[in-house]
Design a protein around this motif. Sequence first.
Motif, PDB file in Angstrom:
ATOM      1  N   GLU A  17      70.616  86.788  20.193  1.00 30.55           N
ATOM      2  CA  GLU A  17      69.384  86.745  19.408  1.00 30.55           C
ATOM      3  C   GLU A  17      69.708  86.999  17.943  1.00 30.55           C
ATOM      4  O   GLU A  17      70.336  88.009  17.631  1.00 30.55           O
ATOM      5  N   SER A  18      69.294  86.073  17.067  1.00 38.12           N
ATOM      6  CA  SER A  18      69.457  86.309  15.625  1.00 38.12           C
ATOM      7  C   SER A  18      68.113  86.821  15.143  1.00 38.12           C
ATOM      8  O   SER A  18      67.103  86.129  15.299  1.00 38.12           O
ATOM      9  N   ALA A  19      68.091  88.025  14.543  1.00 36.32           N
ATOM     10  CA  ALA A  19      66.794  88.614  14.213  1.00 36.32           C
ATOM     11  C   ALA A  19      66.839  89.409  12.919  1.00 36.32           C
ATOM     12  O   ALA A  19      67.878  89.962  12.540  1.00 36.32           O
ATOM     13  N   HIS A 117      67.887 100.436  20.910  1.00 34.06           N
ATOM     14  CA  HIS A 117      67.007 100.322  22.086  1.00 34.06           C
ATOM     15  C   HIS A 117      66.179 101.596  22.271  1.00 34.06           C
ATOM     16  O   HIS A 117      65.015 101.524  22.668  1.00 34.06           O
ATOM     17  N   ILE A 118      66.787 102.748  21.996  1.00 34.46           N
ATOM     18  CA  ILE A 118      66.037 104.010  22.120  1.00 34.46           C
ATOM     19  C   ILE A 118      64.943 104.062  21.044  1.00 34.46           C
ATOM     20  O   ILE A 118      63.777 104.358  21.335  1.00 34.46           O
ATOM     21  N   GLY A 269      65.435  98.743  26.741  1.00 32.41           N
ATOM     22  CA  GLY A 269      66.477  97.741  26.966  1.00 32.41           C
ATOM     23  C   GLY A 269      65.865  96.498  27.600  1.00 32.41           C
ATOM     24  O   GLY A 269      64.750  96.548  28.148  1.00 32.41           O
ATOM     25  N   GLY A 270      66.586  95.375  27.541  1.00 34.92           N
ATOM     26  CA  GLY A 270      66.054  94.074  27.974  1.00 34.92           C
ATOM     27  C   GLY A 270      65.457  94.080  29.373  1.00 34.92           C
ATOM     28  O   GLY A 270      64.401  93.468  29.610  1.00 34.92           O
ATOM     29  N   CYS A 300      61.628  95.524  23.914  1.00 34.99           N
ATOM     30  CA  CYS A 300      62.631  95.955  24.904  1.00 34.99           C
ATOM     31  C   CYS A 300      63.859  95.048  24.796  1.00 34.99           C
ATOM     32  O   CYS A 300      64.994  95.518  24.791  1.00 34.99           O
ATOM     33  N   THR A 301      63.626  93.733  24.739  1.00 35.35           N
ATOM     34  CA  THR A 301      64.756  92.812  24.553  1.00 35.35           C
ATOM     35  C   THR A 301      65.230  92.924  23.100  1.00 35.35           C
ATOM     36  O   THR A 301      64.510  93.454  22.240  1.00 35.35           O
ATOM     37  N   ASP A 302      66.436  92.430  22.828  1.00 38.49           N
ATOM     38  CA  ASP A 302      67.038  92.609  21.499  1.00 38.49           C
ATOM     39  C   ASP A 302      66.113  92.125  20.379  1.00 38.49           C
ATOM     40  O   ASP A 302      65.516  91.048  20.472  1.00 38.49           O
TER      41      ASP A 302
END
Length: 331
Positions: A17-19, A117-118, A269-270, A300-302
């Motif tokens: 994932e580019s974000a 993620h946390i 997380g994812g 949750c996902t990246d």
Amino acid sequence: MLSPSLPLLAVESSCDESAAAVFDKDGRLVSEHLYSQIGRHEAFGGVVPELASREHLKRLPDIVDHVLSESGIEPASVAVTRGPGLIGSLLIGVSYAKAFGFARAIPAYPVHHIRGHIAAVWLDHPEFKPPFLALIVSGGHTELIHCDENFSLSYRGRTIDDAAGEAFDKAARMLEAGYPGGPALENLASKVSETPPRLCAPVMPNSRDFSFSGLKTALKTKVDKMPALSDDDRCVLAASFQDAVIETLVRKSRAAIGSTGVPRFLLAGGVAANSAIRSALKKMAEETSVEFAVPRAHHCTDNAAMIGKAALTFPSEPLALTDSADPGLKL
Ligand code: KG4
Ligand code: ZN
């Protein structure tokens, strides 16, 4: 150790994932944008690292331009995922963030992906306070992490082989469920309303660590024994597999909550995008009388917003120009 100055630009490129995301001068998330490479990797049934790096190289500048022009903000610092992740993908993000910072004479801060993620929880639940226990379930990680009152993190259990998301992806491939595997397997499992047969006995029930390879083998053995898989077979096997993953996540989380005595529990997380997993862990938290939180599925996902939030929550030294990506970065 420093917290980044606001406004902040955040960049994530550790996998496929580019974000990018922007936080304003008051620390509010004002813009986030993500390009998922799913279509690029679909034909291969998994993420191809070289293709992922090339896509990041191609997409990141436009994604950053998008969030900067949408927010109309000129950042005072940058945050970027330094590791863990795919080395080529990380290198693109880290090099981009360092160059962006250098050109504007602003600092670039490294972020640990799991801390991201946390931190996703504070995007959607700012009131959620430490101490808490976090269950991080993603494509590369399955970890129970304790966060104390000072935001200091320590491991309380982790997988000794596959990560939960990796197991979902491999199981989905065996069942020809589609790509990406996790959501495709959840979709098959959701068509089953009765309790599916148990796939195998609980793996390492008395250890604080996780193992998913036995479960994967149990599924493979079952599939190999069946002459052909009907649509119904695939749904039932998917449900059996998902139930077994849920059983182990619930069991280990319950034990870790008991041994740490924390008042709060976070799922992220994812894999936490899976609604059956979300409701099972919510139920477990209610039964153990701890407060429960899980970020919205798209946090949750990246994503890059979680990386910015982690930079603002967990202070670090800015990257030196000679610092690079670190795929084995320690928590
Ligand atoms: O956190 P994430 O986006 O990337 C990593 O840091 O790895 O997690 C990706 C993982 C993949 O294995 C994907 O199949 C899994 O999360 N995943 C799911 C679901 N959505 C994503 N697994 C089960 N059910 C889902 N709905
Ligand atoms: Zn992740």
